[in-house]
Write a protein that holds these residues in place. Structure first.
Motif, PDB file in Angstrom:
ATOM      1  N   GLU A 123       0.862  -1.183   0.000  1.00  0.00           N
ATOM      2  CA  GLU A 123       0.000   0.000   0.000  1.00  0.00           C
ATOM      3  C   GLU A 123       0.896   1.229   0.000  1.00  0.00           C
ATOM      4  O   GLU A 123       1.467   1.580   1.029  1.00  0.00           O
ATOM      5  CB  GLU A 123      -0.934  -0.001   1.208  1.00  0.00           C
ATOM      6  CG  GLU A 123      -2.027  -1.043   1.108  1.00  0.00           C
ATOM      7  CD  GLU A 123      -3.070  -0.917   2.197  1.00  0.00           C
ATOM      8  OE1 GLU A 123      -2.835  -0.209   3.195  1.00  0.00           O
ATOM      9  OE2 GLU A 123      -4.131  -1.540   2.043  1.00  0.00           O
ATOM     10  N   GLY A 124       1.058   1.840  -1.173  1.00  0.00           N
ATOM     11  CA  GLY A 124       1.934   3.006  -1.299  1.00  0.00           C
ATOM     12  C   GLY A 124       3.375   2.624  -1.008  1.00  0.00           C
ATOM     13  O   GLY A 124       3.930   1.746  -1.654  1.00  0.00           O
ATOM     14  N   ASP A 125       3.966   3.284  -0.006  1.00  0.00           N
ATOM     15  CA  ASP A 125       5.346   3.006   0.392  1.00  0.00           C
ATOM     16  C   ASP A 125       5.425   2.056   1.580  1.00  0.00           C
ATOM     17  O   ASP A 125       6.460   1.977   2.241  1.00  0.00           O
ATOM     18  CB  ASP A 125       6.068   4.317   0.748  1.00  0.00           C
ATOM     19  CG  ASP A 125       6.332   5.165  -0.473  1.00  0.00           C
ATOM     20  OD1 ASP A 125       6.415   4.612  -1.590  1.00  0.00           O
ATOM     21  OD2 ASP A 125       6.456   6.399  -0.321  1.00  0.00           O
ATOM     22  N   LYS A 126       4.341   1.347   1.862  1.00  0.00           N
ATOM     23  CA  LYS A 126       4.305   0.422   2.994  1.00  0.00           C
ATOM     24  C   LYS A 126       4.142  -1.011   2.500  1.00  0.00           C
ATOM     25  O   LYS A 126       3.399  -1.282   1.562  1.00  0.00           O
ATOM     26  CB  LYS A 126       3.130   0.722   3.922  1.00  0.00           C
ATOM     27  CG  LYS A 126       3.233   2.021   4.648  1.00  0.00           C
ATOM     28  CD  LYS A 126       2.036   2.203   5.552  1.00  0.00           C
ATOM     29  CE  LYS A 126       2.037   3.577   6.168  1.00  0.00           C
ATOM     30  NZ  LYS A 126       0.856   3.812   6.986  1.00  0.00           N
ATOM     31  N   LEU A 127       4.834  -1.900   3.177  1.00  0.00           N
ATOM     32  CA  LEU A 127       4.655  -3.332   2.959  1.00  0.00           C
ATOM     33  C   LEU A 127       3.983  -3.875   4.208  1.00  0.00           C
ATOM     34  O   LEU A 127       4.531  -3.786   5.306  1.00  0.00           O
ATOM     35  CB  LEU A 127       6.003  -4.022   2.734  1.00  0.00           C
ATOM     36  CG  LEU A 127       5.954  -5.542   2.579  1.00  0.00           C
ATOM     37  CD1 LEU A 127       5.137  -5.947   1.347  1.00  0.00           C
ATOM     38  CD2 LEU A 127       7.359  -6.114   2.508  1.00  0.00           C
ATOM     39  N   GLU A 131       8.619   1.260   4.844  1.00  0.00           N
ATOM     40  CA  GLU A 131       7.970   0.995   6.130  1.00  0.00           C
ATOM     41  C   GLU A 131       7.338  -0.390   6.070  1.00  0.00           C
ATOM     42  O   GLU A 131       6.663  -0.732   5.094  1.00  0.00           O
ATOM     43  CB  GLU A 131       6.905   2.034   6.421  1.00  0.00           C
ATOM     44  CG  GLU A 131       6.230   1.843   7.757  1.00  0.00           C
ATOM     45  CD  GLU A 131       5.176   2.895   8.056  1.00  0.00           C
ATOM     46  OE1 GLU A 131       4.434   2.678   9.024  1.00  0.00           O
ATOM     47  OE2 GLU A 131       5.085   3.901   7.322  1.00  0.00           O
ATOM     48  N   ILE A 132       7.567  -1.175   7.105  1.00  0.00           N
ATOM     49  CA  ILE A 132       6.966  -2.506   7.186  1.00  0.00           C
ATOM     50  C   ILE A 132       6.012  -2.519   8.367  1.00  0.00           C
ATOM     51  O   ILE A 132       6.383  -2.172   9.487  1.00  0.00           O
ATOM     52  CB  ILE A 132       8.039  -3.597   7.326  1.00  0.00           C
ATOM     53  CG1 ILE A 132       8.865  -3.646   6.049  1.00  0.00           C
ATOM     54  CG2 ILE A 132       7.395  -4.954   7.626  1.00  0.00           C
ATOM     55  CD1 ILE A 132       9.943  -4.677   6.015  1.00  0.00           C
ATOM     56  N   VAL A 133       4.771  -2.890   8.083  1.00  0.00           N
ATOM     57  CA  VAL A 133       3.737  -2.986   9.106  1.00  0.00           C
ATOM     58  C   VAL A 133       3.408  -4.471   9.251  1.00  0.00           C
ATOM     59  O   VAL A 133       3.053  -5.124   8.276  1.00  0.00           O
ATOM     60  CB  VAL A 133       2.472  -2.202   8.699  1.00  0.00           C
ATOM     61  CG1 VAL A 133       1.386  -2.354   9.747  1.00  0.00           C
ATOM     62  CG2 VAL A 133       2.811  -0.735   8.456  1.00  0.00           C
TER      63      VAL A 133
END
Length: 137
Positions: A77-81, A101-103
């Protein structure tokens, strides 16, 4: 997703076996790397290093090891994994400049481990034994 590899060879005893999966997250590329040593050790990482032969690194990668890995699902999602998995990846020990960024979300033990993630838009990370490769140093 793309796959890259080093030297072929699965049937002999030349050391660890490796595999890699590439994904794009925003303007960055990151890699899921897998390492297998013998029958009892499996390591999996999320790495910014695209060289499979460097293997997973606890110092620079988000890392999980041995039989605790379980199923792994991911969504960009965008710049997030976003990672949805049975076991949480440990953040890098020394590299605080990971490019994305990793969530992480842990799959509850009571939840169906496949359908729920897929319904939420996650893709399952799939590695097959026939894609494992040896690396020569």
């Amino acid at each position: 997703m793309q796959q890259s590899h080093c030297n072929d060879g699965w049937g002999d005893n030349r050391g660890p076996l490796y595999d890699i999966r590439q994904i794009s997250v925003g303007q960055h590329t990151v890699y899921f790397k897998r390492e297998i040593r013998g029958r009892n050790y499996k390591g999996l990482s999320i790495s910014s290093d695209g060289n499979m032969c460097n293997g997973p690194s606890r110092k620079t990668d988000y890392f999980v090891d041995h039989e605790t890995i379980g199923k792994v699902f991911y969504k960009v999602e965008g710049d997030k994994l976003q990672i949805y998995t049975e076991t949480i990846f440990t953040p890098p020990l020394t590299d605080n400049n990971f490019p994305i960024e990793i969530v992480q979300k842990q799959i509850p033990a009571s939840e169906d481990k496949g359908e729920s993630a897929i319904k939420r838009g996650y893709k399952e990370l799939v590695f097959t034994d026939d894609s494992l490769k040896y690396c020569t140093k």
